[in-house]
Design an enzyme around this catalytic site. Structure first.
Site, PDB file in Angstrom:
ATOM      1  N   PHE A 130       0.871  -1.179   0.000  1.00  0.00           N
ATOM      2  CA  PHE A 130       0.000   0.000   0.000  1.00  0.00           C
ATOM      3  C   PHE A 130       0.905   1.225   0.000  1.00  0.00           C
ATOM      4  CE2 PHE A 130      -2.406   2.987   2.841  1.00  0.00           C
ATOM      5  CZ  PHE A 130      -3.664   2.974   2.266  1.00  0.00           C
ATOM      6  N   GLU A 134       4.593   9.566   1.662  1.00  0.00           N
ATOM      7  CA  GLU A 134       5.657  10.122   0.819  1.00  0.00           C
ATOM      8  C   GLU A 134       6.692  10.782   1.712  1.00  0.00           C
ATOM      9  OE1 GLU A 134       3.976  12.619  -2.210  1.00  0.00           O
ATOM     10  OE2 GLU A 134       2.732  10.991  -2.986  1.00  0.00           O
ATOM     11  N   GLN A 286       6.549  -9.566  44.780  1.00  0.00           N
ATOM     12  CA  GLN A 286       5.333  -8.818  44.425  1.00  0.00           C
ATOM     13  C   GLN A 286       5.599  -7.765  43.337  1.00  0.00           C
ATOM     14  OE1 GLN A 286       3.279  -6.369  47.442  1.00  0.00           O
ATOM     15  NE2 GLN A 286       1.559  -7.755  47.164  1.00  0.00           N
ATOM     16  N   GLU A 370       0.206   3.149  10.168  1.00  0.00           N
ATOM     17  CA  GLU A 370      -1.245   3.089   9.908  1.00  0.00           C
ATOM     18  C   GLU A 370      -2.030   4.079  10.784  1.00  0.00           C
ATOM     19  OE1 GLU A 370      -2.884  -0.653   8.772  1.00  0.00           O
ATOM     20  OE2 GLU A 370      -0.895  -1.457   8.373  1.00  0.00           O
TER      21      GLU A 370
HETATM   22  N1  COS Z   1     -13.361   6.346   5.688  1.00  0.00           N
HETATM   23  C1  COS Z   1     -13.867   6.876   4.548  1.00  0.00           C
HETATM   24  N2  COS Z   1     -13.968   8.213   4.325  1.00  0.00           N
HETATM   25  C2  COS Z   1     -13.493   9.016   5.292  1.00  0.00           C
HETATM   26  C3  COS Z   1     -12.949   8.529   6.500  1.00  0.00           C
HETATM   27  C4  COS Z   1     -12.893   7.131   6.677  1.00  0.00           C
HETATM   28  N3  COS Z   1     -12.390   6.601   7.792  1.00  0.00           N
HETATM   29  N4  COS Z   1     -12.575   9.559   7.271  1.00  0.00           N
HETATM   30  C5  COS Z   1     -12.883  10.672   6.579  1.00  0.00           C
HETATM   31  N5  COS Z   1     -13.434  10.327   5.389  1.00  0.00           N
HETATM   32  C6  COS Z   1     -13.914  11.236   4.348  1.00  0.00           C
HETATM   33  C7  COS Z   1     -14.817  12.298   4.924  1.00  0.00           C
HETATM   34  O1  COS Z   1     -16.156  11.877   4.948  1.00  0.00           O
HETATM   35  C8  COS Z   1     -14.593  13.453   3.978  1.00  0.00           C
HETATM   36  O2  COS Z   1     -15.385  13.272   2.828  1.00  0.00           O
HETATM   37  P1  COS Z   1     -16.226  14.500   2.174  1.00  0.00           P
HETATM   38  O3  COS Z   1     -15.167  15.470   1.724  1.00  0.00           O
HETATM   39  O4  COS Z   1     -16.984  13.874   1.063  1.00  0.00           O
HETATM   40  O5  COS Z   1     -17.079  15.052   3.273  1.00  0.00           O
HETATM   41  C9  COS Z   1     -13.141  13.305   3.562  1.00  0.00           C
HETATM   42  O6  COS Z   1     -12.784  11.929   3.793  1.00  0.00           O
HETATM   43  C10 COS Z   1     -12.209  14.186   4.365  1.00  0.00           C
HETATM   44  O7  COS Z   1     -12.509  13.955   5.738  1.00  0.00           O
HETATM   45  P2  COS Z   1     -11.788  14.747   6.930  1.00  0.00           P
HETATM   46  O8  COS Z   1     -11.797  16.226   6.575  1.00  0.00           O
HETATM   47  O9  COS Z   1     -12.395  14.335   8.221  1.00  0.00           O
HETATM   48  O10 COS Z   1     -10.365  14.160   6.860  1.00  0.00           O
HETATM   49  P3  COS Z   1      -8.982  14.906   6.864  1.00  0.00           P
HETATM   50  O11 COS Z   1      -8.537  15.048   5.464  1.00  0.00           O
HETATM   51  O12 COS Z   1      -9.055  16.096   7.746  1.00  0.00           O
HETATM   52  O13 COS Z   1      -8.025  13.803   7.518  1.00  0.00           O
HETATM   53  C11 COS Z   1      -7.090  12.402   9.205  1.00  0.00           C
HETATM   54  C12 COS Z   1      -8.283  13.256   8.717  1.00  0.00           C
HETATM   55  C13 COS Z   1      -5.926  13.242   9.666  1.00  0.00           C
HETATM   56  C14 COS Z   1      -7.649  11.643  10.380  1.00  0.00           C
HETATM   57  C15 COS Z   1      -6.634  11.452   8.078  1.00  0.00           C
HETATM   58  O14 COS Z   1      -5.930  12.161   7.089  1.00  0.00           O
HETATM   59  C16 COS Z   1      -5.771  10.336   8.570  1.00  0.00           C
HETATM   60  O15 COS Z   1      -6.277   9.307   9.019  1.00  0.00           O
HETATM   61  N6  COS Z   1      -4.430  10.485   8.469  1.00  0.00           N
HETATM   62  C17 COS Z   1      -3.514   9.465   8.827  1.00  0.00           C
HETATM   63  C18 COS Z   1      -3.055   8.762   7.612  1.00  0.00           C
HETATM   64  C19 COS Z   1      -2.239   7.574   7.994  1.00  0.00           C
HETATM   65  O16 COS Z   1      -2.693   6.710   8.713  1.00  0.00           O
HETATM   66  N7  COS Z   1      -1.013   7.512   7.461  1.00  0.00           N
HETATM   67  C20 COS Z   1      -0.180   6.396   7.640  1.00  0.00           C
HETATM   68  C21 COS Z   1       0.011   5.822   6.286  1.00  0.00           C
HETATM   69  S1  COS Z   1      -0.020   4.119   6.163  1.00  0.00           S
HETATM   70  S2  COS Z   1       1.445   3.389   7.165  1.00  0.00           S
END
Ligand code: COS
Length: 387
Positions: A130, A134, A286, A370
């Site tokens: 996946f 970046e 303990q 993640e």
């Molecule tokens: N599943 C599906 N859609 C989602 C979602 C989810 N879990 N969470 C948010 N969305 C959707 C929202 O509904 C929104 O859609 P609309 O624009 O149609 O309303 C859109 O995505 C943006 O949502 P939101 O503004 O809440 O998200 P952000 O862009 O502010 O991001 C975080 C929120 C920071 C929580 C997110 O970017 C995140 O999880 N980042 C971490 C990424 C990560 O885990 N990186 C590691 C990489 S893999 S090792």
């Protein structure tokens, strides 16, 4: 009170128990004896992954018609815990492959994409990865710079992906790219990109604190041309595909953390029962008992959160909150358990001859990948505030 009276039943089904037992037997007999060597050499013997494929672990909840085992998400969590109890490097190869590569194809792929990729991936003949992060975007995934430009019946990808678990090992990558920067999140698309695509190369392999047997690679795209049919979902759906895929991934990392924490507890128990100090077993003190009691309690709590998230996924209910809570809590439990495990082993805990230092190094990553613990709190807060 019976389970039926309370409506609260934690009994595993026969099928789930069978999956758990098969994974435990395999992990104990085949993986655990090689865990130190895997960590030391930075490599997982290919036959281990092949055997995991043959046992059905590489496509646990893929329907049987696509070559999978047709199990549920809870069975997958059970398998992940068992493999990670033995070796977190082998465990993360499994988690990334299933949760982050197989899962998005299963949920967002066209029939043709499912027919083409799932059987090979589910049988473990191909490995997947996946590619979201970046060099300059991790938590802020939408800030990606990798671009995809439409050219006739193809897409041309340019950019660099970082921290890609299984990046070197994989035959196929789920790659996220910006197709229309003006649309920000809604301009991101996902692609299924095969190894061997001209212009797609594996760059630097990272040297890491833990999970050293798994590869963490840079993936480089220089005018990499992929057919239009490689698009996964719609052009504006990539960001949502990434976030929803990560929700499932977080259950598997919670299960990985439970597995690592259990390794800490089981190894600590065994050591404390045989090591003597001041004329008695270390387990009789303990101070040690309290560490063991905390570990046992917290592991049970982390496992219950993980099972709840998996059960919600299986029931087709929203599990964003449950997955984030499980990952946040379980990763913290794993890090704490690994610290106490080293402490219980004392000086030997600091040596490579014993497993404690490996658990200590392996546990930390569960708080980072993640979605970091800070991002988990952000997700949790957003979910509870919106109600
Ligand atoms: N599943 C599906 N859609 C989602 C979602 C989810 N879990 N969470 C948010 N969305 C959707 C929202 O509904 C929104 O859609 P609309 O624009 O149609 O309303 C859109 O995505 C943006 O949502 P939101 O503004 O809440 O998200 P952000 O862009 O502010 O991001 C975080 C929120 C920071 C929580 C997110 O970017 C995140 O999880 N980042 C971490 C990424 C990560 O885990 N990186 C590691 C990489 S893999 S090792």
């Amino acid at each position: 009170m019976t389970a039926a009276e309370t409506g609260f039943d934690l009994t595993l089904t026969e099928e789930q128990e069978l999956a758990q037992r098969a994974a435990r037997d395999f992990a104990t007999e085949k993986v655990l004896p090689r865990a130190a060597e895997i960590d030391d050499q930075g490599k997982i013997p290919p036959e281990l992954l092949r055997e995991m494929g043959a046992l059905g672990f590489m496509g646990p909840y893929v329907p049987e018609r696509y070559g999978g085992s047709g199990l549920d998400a809870l069975s997958y969590a059970l398998i992940v815990e068992e493999i990670n109890r033995a070796c977190a490097s082998t465990g993360v190869v499994l988690c990334s492959h299933v949760s982050l590569a197989v899962d998005p194809i299963l949920h967002h792929g066209s029939d043709a994409q499912k027919e083409k990729y799932l059987p090979k991936l589910a049988r473990g003949e191909w490995i997947g990865c996946f590619a979201l992060s970046e060099p300059a975007s991790g938590s802020d995934a939408a800030a990606m710079r990798t671009s995809a430009r439409r050219d006739g019946d193809s897409w041309i990808l340019n950019g660099t992906k970082n921290f890609i678990t299984n990046g070197a090992l994989s035959n196929v990558a789920i790659v996220f790219a910006q197709t229309n920067p003006a649309q920000k999140r809604k301009g991101i698309a996902a692609f299924i990109v095969e190894k061997g695509t001209p212009g797609f190369t594996v760059g630097k392999l990272e040297k890491k604190l833990g999970i050293r047997g798994s590869d963490t690679a840079q993936l480089i795209f220089q005018d990499a041309r992929v057919p239009a049919a490689s698009l996964l979902g719609e052009t504006n759906e990539g960001y949502k595909i990434a976030l929803s895929t990560l929700d499932g991934g977080r259950i598997s990392i919670a299960a990985q953390a439970v597995g690592i924490a259990r390794a800490c507890l089981e190894d600590s128990l065994a050591y404390a029962k045989q090591r003597e100090a001041f004329g008695k077993k270390v387990a009789d003190f303990q101070a040690i008992q309290w560490m063991l009691a905390d570990m046992a309690t917290e592991i049970d709590a982390a496992r219950l959160l993980t099972w709840r998230a998996a059960a919600l996924k299986d029931a087709g209910e929203d599990y964003i909150l449950a997955a984030a809570e499980a990952k946040l809590f379980a990763s913290d439990v794993a890090v704490k358990a690994s610290r106490d495990c080293v402490q219980i082993f004392g000086g030997y805990g600091y040596l490579k001859d014993f497993p404690a230092e490996r658990h200590y190094r392996d546990a930390k990553i569960t708080e980072i990948y993640e979605g970091t613990s800070e991002i988990m709190k952000l997700v949790i807060a957003e979910e509870i505030l919106k109600e």
